[in-house]
Design a protein around this motif. Structure first.
Motif, PDB file in Angstrom:
ATOM      1  N   SER A  90       0.757  -1.036  -0.035  1.00  0.00           N
ATOM      2  CA  SER A  90      -0.046  -0.120  -0.001  1.00  0.00           C
ATOM      3  C   SER A  90       0.905   1.298  -0.198  1.00  0.00           C
ATOM      4  O   SER A  90       0.766   2.212  -0.684  1.00  0.00           O
ATOM      5  CB  SER A  90      -0.912   0.031   1.444  1.00  0.00           C
ATOM      6  OG  SER A  90      -1.521   1.238   1.398  1.00  0.00           O
ATOM      7  N   LEU A  91       1.804   1.243   0.830  1.00  0.00           N
ATOM      8  CA  LEU A  91       2.662   2.252   0.940  1.00  0.00           C
ATOM      9  C   LEU A  91       3.566   2.659  -0.305  1.00  0.00           C
ATOM     10  O   LEU A  91       3.683   4.078  -1.011  1.00  0.00           O
ATOM     11  CB  LEU A  91       3.839   2.174   2.130  1.00  0.00           C
ATOM     12  CG  LEU A  91       3.181   2.273   3.574  1.00  0.00           C
ATOM     13  CD1 LEU A  91       4.303   1.712   4.412  1.00  0.00           C
ATOM     14  CD2 LEU A  91       3.046   3.712   3.739  1.00  0.00           C
ATOM     15  N   VAL A  92       3.926   1.771  -1.039  1.00  0.00           N
ATOM     16  CA  VAL A  92       4.633   1.717  -2.176  1.00  0.00           C
ATOM     17  C   VAL A  92       3.663   2.331  -3.399  1.00  0.00           C
ATOM     18  O   VAL A  92       4.124   3.138  -4.182  1.00  0.00           O
ATOM     19  CB  VAL A  92       5.350   0.397  -2.457  1.00  0.00           C
ATOM     20  CG1 VAL A  92       5.951   0.470  -4.131  1.00  0.00           C
ATOM     21  CG2 VAL A  92       6.628   0.191  -1.589  1.00  0.00           C
ATOM     22  N   ALA A 124       1.695   6.661  -7.053  1.00  0.00           N
ATOM     23  CA  ALA A 124       0.755   7.338  -7.706  1.00  0.00           C
ATOM     24  C   ALA A 124       0.745   8.753  -7.313  1.00  0.00           C
ATOM     25  O   ALA A 124       0.345   9.600  -8.149  1.00  0.00           O
ATOM     26  CB  ALA A 124      -0.785   6.609  -7.197  1.00  0.00           C
ATOM     27  N   VAL A 125       1.181   8.968  -6.373  1.00  0.00           N
ATOM     28  CA  VAL A 125       1.312  10.717  -5.886  1.00  0.00           C
ATOM     29  C   VAL A 125       2.339  11.266  -6.716  1.00  0.00           C
ATOM     30  O   VAL A 125       2.130  12.460  -7.131  1.00  0.00           O
ATOM     31  CB  VAL A 125       1.740  10.861  -4.150  1.00  0.00           C
ATOM     32  CG1 VAL A 125       2.141  12.179  -3.861  1.00  0.00           C
ATOM     33  CG2 VAL A 125       0.576  10.290  -3.427  1.00  0.00           C
ATOM     34  N   ALA A 126       3.409  10.554  -7.079  1.00  0.00           N
ATOM     35  CA  ALA A 126       4.364  11.043  -7.770  1.00  0.00           C
ATOM     36  C   ALA A 126       4.006  11.312  -9.434  1.00  0.00           C
ATOM     37  O   ALA A 126       4.358  12.188 -10.000  1.00  0.00           O
ATOM     38  CB  ALA A 126       5.589  10.027  -7.787  1.00  0.00           C
ATOM     39  N   CYS A 143      -5.423   2.864  -3.309  1.00  0.00           N
ATOM     40  CA  CYS A 143      -4.084   2.441  -2.883  1.00  0.00           C
ATOM     41  C   CYS A 143      -3.920   2.582  -1.331  1.00  0.00           C
ATOM     42  O   CYS A 143      -3.406   1.839  -0.666  1.00  0.00           O
ATOM     43  CB  CYS A 143      -2.842   2.814  -3.721  1.00  0.00           C
ATOM     44  SG  CYS A 143      -2.788   1.942  -5.078  1.00  0.00           S
ATOM     45  N   GLU A 144      -4.296   3.692  -0.964  1.00  0.00           N
ATOM     46  CA  GLU A 144      -4.146   4.064   0.516  1.00  0.00           C
ATOM     47  C   GLU A 144      -5.252   3.374   1.481  1.00  0.00           C
ATOM     48  O   GLU A 144      -4.967   3.487   2.568  1.00  0.00           O
ATOM     49  CB  GLU A 144      -4.313   5.531   0.564  1.00  0.00           C
ATOM     50  CG  GLU A 144      -3.221   6.241   0.077  1.00  0.00           C
ATOM     51  CD  GLU A 144      -3.362   7.941   0.480  1.00  0.00           C
ATOM     52  OE1 GLU A 144      -2.386   8.584   0.807  1.00  0.00           O
ATOM     53  OE2 GLU A 144      -4.456   8.406   0.470  1.00  0.00           O
TER      54      GLU A 144
END
Length: 409
Positions: A95-97, A102-104, A125-126
């Motif tokens: 989830s973190l990865v 996706a934020v990037a 994903c979060e």
């Protein structure tokens, strides 16, 4: 009702004070980064909206779509995690990865539709991260420290995702531009994922002691505390998001400068964050019911004090001390009470159910009802007073739930 103990076997090293502190510290940052990546974009809306020519409705939908996909995926993946047992560590890492990646990608968006798609992916994903994180912390915590440990994790969402987020996002955007800023803010999520992979134990050995069957999920839906907590969580999230939406506008309408408003809201955020540690710690000693009742009363006083002392910043700042109890209300009703009311292997499902219902119902209706009241009465103060009255429901919930604190039982 289930008595929850710390993990056994391979995870024994997490039950000591040092092991628990290590896990809680890592999860403090993990939860904070989840909220930084979810809400950090709002502080860059002026630049993003101007460059992509977005309306206020479109900007609002970028927040709403994340909430919807967050709620859906949190429930789906938490149920699957509990159903098949174990692998919690790797689900958190994934989830973190994934959401950091996706934020990037946000910086690559060239139009509204692409931005909306990326924001939906981020929420999906979060979603599993927070219930799985809280479940792992609850199972690894000794009974006398469980409430405090869960509160510390939620404090991370407020310290990093609220108090520090404006400085982080605006500072990066000012230095390198808003597009590269999203790539940079994604890096801490990858780093924390590596820390989780290295320091957190896989729970397969513990989860294997009881394989969850499909019919076992009825224990969650039929549990009195879980159902009462759904009501309390919805009220808490609705009033919290609603108050957070209109408090800055209210302060500006009362003639306060941006600097003064920022000071008040920053102090408010930090006090609430500390309250997420204080109130659950109090509940560890005196019980969940009395602590939750006190938190609900203090939560109702906060909006009232904002209205009463709006013209006197010193008095307003002093009055925020009630946030030391108010801040822990959401942690207690969303995580501590439901988590201690179901078997350990169903904790993530219980947490995700609270988040899914609270986000979709409370998170949607809270700001809308407050805004409608303010528009109808032409006074934002009435919206804040409405949020001051809603914790009455949480007081009733605190009187109806069964005590779950190990000491008090």
């Amino acid at each position: 009702m289930s008595t929850i103990g710390p993990l056994r076997g391979r995870d024994r090293d997490l039950t000591g004070a040092s092991g628990q502190n290590t896990l809680v510290t890592i999860m403090f940052f993990a939860a904070g980064i989840v909220f930084l990546d979810r809400f950090g974009i709002t502080f860059l809306f002026p630049q993003i909206g101007a460059e992509l020519h977005l309306t206020n409705s479109q900007l609002g939908s970028l927040v709403s779509v994340t909430a919807v996909t967050w709620a859906v995926s949190s429930l789906i993946f938490s149920v699957l995690s509990d159903r098949f047992g174990g692998r919690v560590k790797w689900l958190i890492v994934a989830s973190l990865v994934l959401f950091s990646s996706a934020v990037a990608l946000i910086g690559l968006a060239e139009d509204y539709r692409t931005m909306l798609l990326f924001r939906a992916i981020i929420g999906f994903c979060e979603g599993p991260a927070l219930p799985l994180i809280q479940g792992a912390v609850a199972r690894a915590s000794s009974p006398e420290r469980r409430g405090r440990n869960l509160g510390i994790v939620i404090a991370g969402t407020l310290v990093i995702g609220s108090a520090l987020a404006p400085g982080i996002m605006v500072g990066l955007a000012t230095a390198v531009g808003w597009r590269p800023a999203f790539a940079l803010v994604a890096v801490p999520g990858i780093v924390v994922a590596l820390l989780v992979a290295v320091f957190m134990r896989d729970e397969r050995s513990a989860a294997g002691t009881h394989r969850v069957r499909a019919r076992d999920f009825r224990l969650v839906l039929a549990n009195r505390n879980v159902l009462l907590a759904l009501v309390g969580t919805t009220v808490c999230i609705g009033s919290s998001i609603g108050f957070g939406t209109f408090a800055p506008v209210f302060l500006a309408a009362r003639g306060h400068s941006p600097a003064t408003s920022t000071l008040v809201l920053t102090v408010y955020g930090l006090v609430i964050a500390l309250g997420n540690i204080v109130a659950p710690a109090v509940s560890d000693r005196f019980g969940r019911r009395p602590a939750l009742c006190a938190a609900a009363v203090c939560g109702g006083l906060l909006p009232v004090f904002f209205v009463l002392f709006a013209d006197s910043v010193p008095l307003l700042l002093v009055s925020l001390v009630v946030g030391l109890m108010a801040g822990g209300g959401l942690t207690l009703i969303t995580y501590v009470v439901p988590g201690e009311s179901v078997p350990p292997e169903l904790m993530a499902t219980a947490f995700a159910l609270q988040i899914a219902v609270g986000e979709t119902v409370g998170g949607t209706l809270g700001p809308q009802i407050g805004g409608a009241v303010a528009d109808a009465t032409h006074d934002l103060a009435n919206a804040l007073l409405l949020y001051g009255a809603t914790p009455i429901v949480l007081v009733l919930v605190s009187l109806l739930i069964r005590e779950t604190a190990p000491r008090r039982r």
